[in-house]
Scaffold this active site. Structure first.
Site, PDB file in Angstrom:
ATOM      1  N   LYS A 181     -21.929  12.507 -44.376  1.00 20.82           N
ATOM      2  CA  LYS A 181     -21.125  11.455 -45.001  1.00 20.82           C
ATOM      3  C   LYS A 181     -21.369  11.389 -46.515  1.00 20.82           C
ATOM      4  O   LYS A 181     -22.345  11.961 -47.008  1.00 20.82           O
ATOM      5  CB  LYS A 181     -21.407  10.115 -44.312  1.00 20.82           C
ATOM      6  CG  LYS A 181     -21.135  10.161 -42.796  1.00 20.82           C
ATOM      7  CD  LYS A 181     -19.657  10.231 -42.436  1.00 20.82           C
ATOM      8  CE  LYS A 181     -19.336  10.850 -41.102  1.00 20.82           C
ATOM      9  NZ  LYS A 181     -19.654  10.101 -39.905  1.00 20.82           N
TER      10      LYS A 181
HETATM   11  C1  LIG Z   1     -19.453   9.874 -38.352  1.00 20.58           C
HETATM   12  C2  LIG Z   1     -18.479   8.948 -37.715  1.00 20.58           C
HETATM   13  C3  LIG Z   1     -18.880   7.915 -36.856  1.00 20.58           C
HETATM   14  C4  LIG Z   1     -20.272   7.792 -36.316  1.00 20.58           C
HETATM   15  O1  LIG Z   1     -21.271   7.787 -37.229  1.00 20.58           O
HETATM   16  P1  LIG Z   1     -22.779   7.955 -36.756  1.00 20.58           P
HETATM   17  O2  LIG Z   1     -23.571   7.386 -37.884  1.00 20.58           O
HETATM   18  O3  LIG Z   1     -23.007   9.425 -36.570  1.00 20.58           O
HETATM   19  O4  LIG Z   1     -22.982   7.212 -35.505  1.00 20.58           O
HETATM   20  C5  LIG Z   1     -17.932   7.023 -36.416  1.00 20.58           C
HETATM   21  N1  LIG Z   1     -16.638   7.149 -36.750  1.00 20.58           N
HETATM   22  C6  LIG Z   1     -16.207   8.136 -37.538  1.00 20.58           C
HETATM   23  C7  LIG Z   1     -14.752   8.214 -37.884  1.00 20.58           C
HETATM   24  C8  LIG Z   1     -17.107   9.091 -38.023  1.00 20.58           C
HETATM   25  O5  LIG Z   1     -16.662  10.112 -38.769  1.00 20.58           O
END
Ligand SMILES: *Cc1c(COP(=O)(O)O)cnc(C)c1O
Length: 381
Positions: A181
């Site tokens: 992210k």
């Molecule tokens: C990465 C992601 C999540 C989940 O994030 P985590 O921190 O890995 O639990 C949820 N929704 C979307 C759209 C994502 O890309």
């Protein structure tokens, strides 16, 4: 052909991040503590929200949100199938019914029209996604939701603004700090809201249901004899992780500006590659893109998406797939009875999308390499 493999993504870790972790390790306090508080305050200052609850993932945030809202059997939660499947998994594990809405074919964003058509008297929650870092039509979606709460899946959207304000700033949002992210803590997430009651409930659920965490006990003189108010989970974030996030958040502007420059180069170079179609920007409102992903559709009889990804890899270019739609994955087909044809725009994209390399340490020349590899792959067909 490129000599070195270009990965689809790589975390933007600099010396400051490394120093920040080292400082925590030397400090004598490594689990959730002052760095968690700094991260919560920093994200809230950036988004313009009142309350942030740092957690071990965005998935944990979704789990606790469902608990805090007491959503369960008989309840419906509206979400796109074009999302990370963990959101859907949490809905199902809560015993509620995921109600999938189709997305716009060119933006992958949930539309107000789709939400309006999906709301029923059983709808308790709507979780649309700011896909790839583009902003949802929040005013339209809230109007369509009526009295049903909307919690924005902002996993892609730290740095996404809608009509001049950060997304989530007039409601509640879930952020992810997973390794890929825009801001990472390795693994981590945050629930961000202006709703005090909801924030307090999630904080309670986060740490055993005792209404405080280890840091509170150590540093604020609260009673170590504190009792369980109701059984809770253990979804706290360590300060080792939070420190990375604090350090990264300080340069979010720089990180997203670099992502934008790379994305603009892709758009420019792909303009003369009609077989490979980037997502379009949503129209009708002013927004700032966080450019979490650069998603294209492989839209040609010459080659399918999977072969395209494999052949780019042979050219030393990595790609990602965000996402295979949730409703056609094994469990959702076989156990829940979802079928191909239910969500045409989602399915069209699920079969054709892939994510091209996009990370802040890339150079514009790397984008040139990706596009020339794409042209090589297509020319061979
Ligand atoms: C990465 C992601 C999540 C989940 O994030 P985590 O921190 O890995 O639990 C949820 N929704 C979307 C759209 C994502 O890309």
């Amino acid at each position: 052909m490129r000599k070195e493999f270009l990965p689809f993504t790589k975390p933007a870790i600099n010396e400051d991040d490394i120093q920040a972790v080292t400082a925590v390790l030397r400090s004598g306090w490594i689990t959730n503590g002052p760095k968690n508080q700094e991260l919560e305050a920093g994200v809230c200052a950036f988004t313009g929200n009142r309350y942030g609850v740092a957690l071990s993932s965005a998935t944990a945030a979704m789990h606790l949100l469902l608990k805090a809202m007491e959503i369960g059997p008989g309840d419906e939660v509206i979400t796109p199938s074009m999302t990370w499947v963990s959101i859907v998994n949490m809905i199902v594990l809560a015993g509620a019914k995921p109600v999938f809405v189709d997305v716009d074919r060119e933006t992958l964003l949930v539309t107000p029209e789709a939400v309006r058509a999906a709301v029923t008297p059983r709808t308790r929650l709507i979780v649309p996604v700011h896909f790839a870092g583009a902003a949802l039509d929040l005013d339209g979606i809230r109007a369509a939701a009526g009295s049903v709460p909307v919690v924005e899946d902002a996993a892609h959207a730290l740095g996404t603004f809608y009509k001049g304000r950060h997304i989530g700033s007039t409601g509640s949002a879930i952020y992810s700090f997973h390794a890929i992210k825009n801001v990472t803590t390795g693994e981590g997430g945050m629930f961000v809201t202006d709703n005090r009651e909801l924030a307090d409930a999630i904080r309670l659920w986060k740490f055993h249901g005792i209404g405080m965490d280890a840091f509170d006990r150590q540093n604020r003189g609260r009673s170590p004899q504190a009792e369980v108010l109701h059984p809770g989970f253990k979804y706290n974030l360590t300060d080792i992780c939070a420190a990375i996030g604090v350090s990264q958040l300080a340069r979010i502007g720089e990180i997203n500006a670099k992502r934008r420059a790379l994305a603009m180069r892709y758009r420019e170079l792909l303009a003369d590659v009609p077989e490979i179609r980037p997502l379009a920007d949503p129209v009708g409102y002013d927004f700032t893109h966080a450019w979490h992903l650069f998603v294209v559709r492989v839209d040609t009889p010459k080659i399918g998406r999977d072969a395209f990804m494999a052949e780019l890899k042979a050219q030393n270019i990595g790609t990602g797939l965000h996402f295979r739609c949730a409703h056609l994955q094994k469990y959702y087909r076989e156990v829940m009875g979802f079928r191909a044809g239910m969500l045409p725009a989602t399915e069209y994209n699920s079969d054709r999308i892939c994510s091209l390399p996009l990370f802040p340490d890339m150079q514009l020349e790397d984008v040139d390499d990706v596009v020339s590899a794409i042209k090589t792959v297509l020319a061979a067909r």
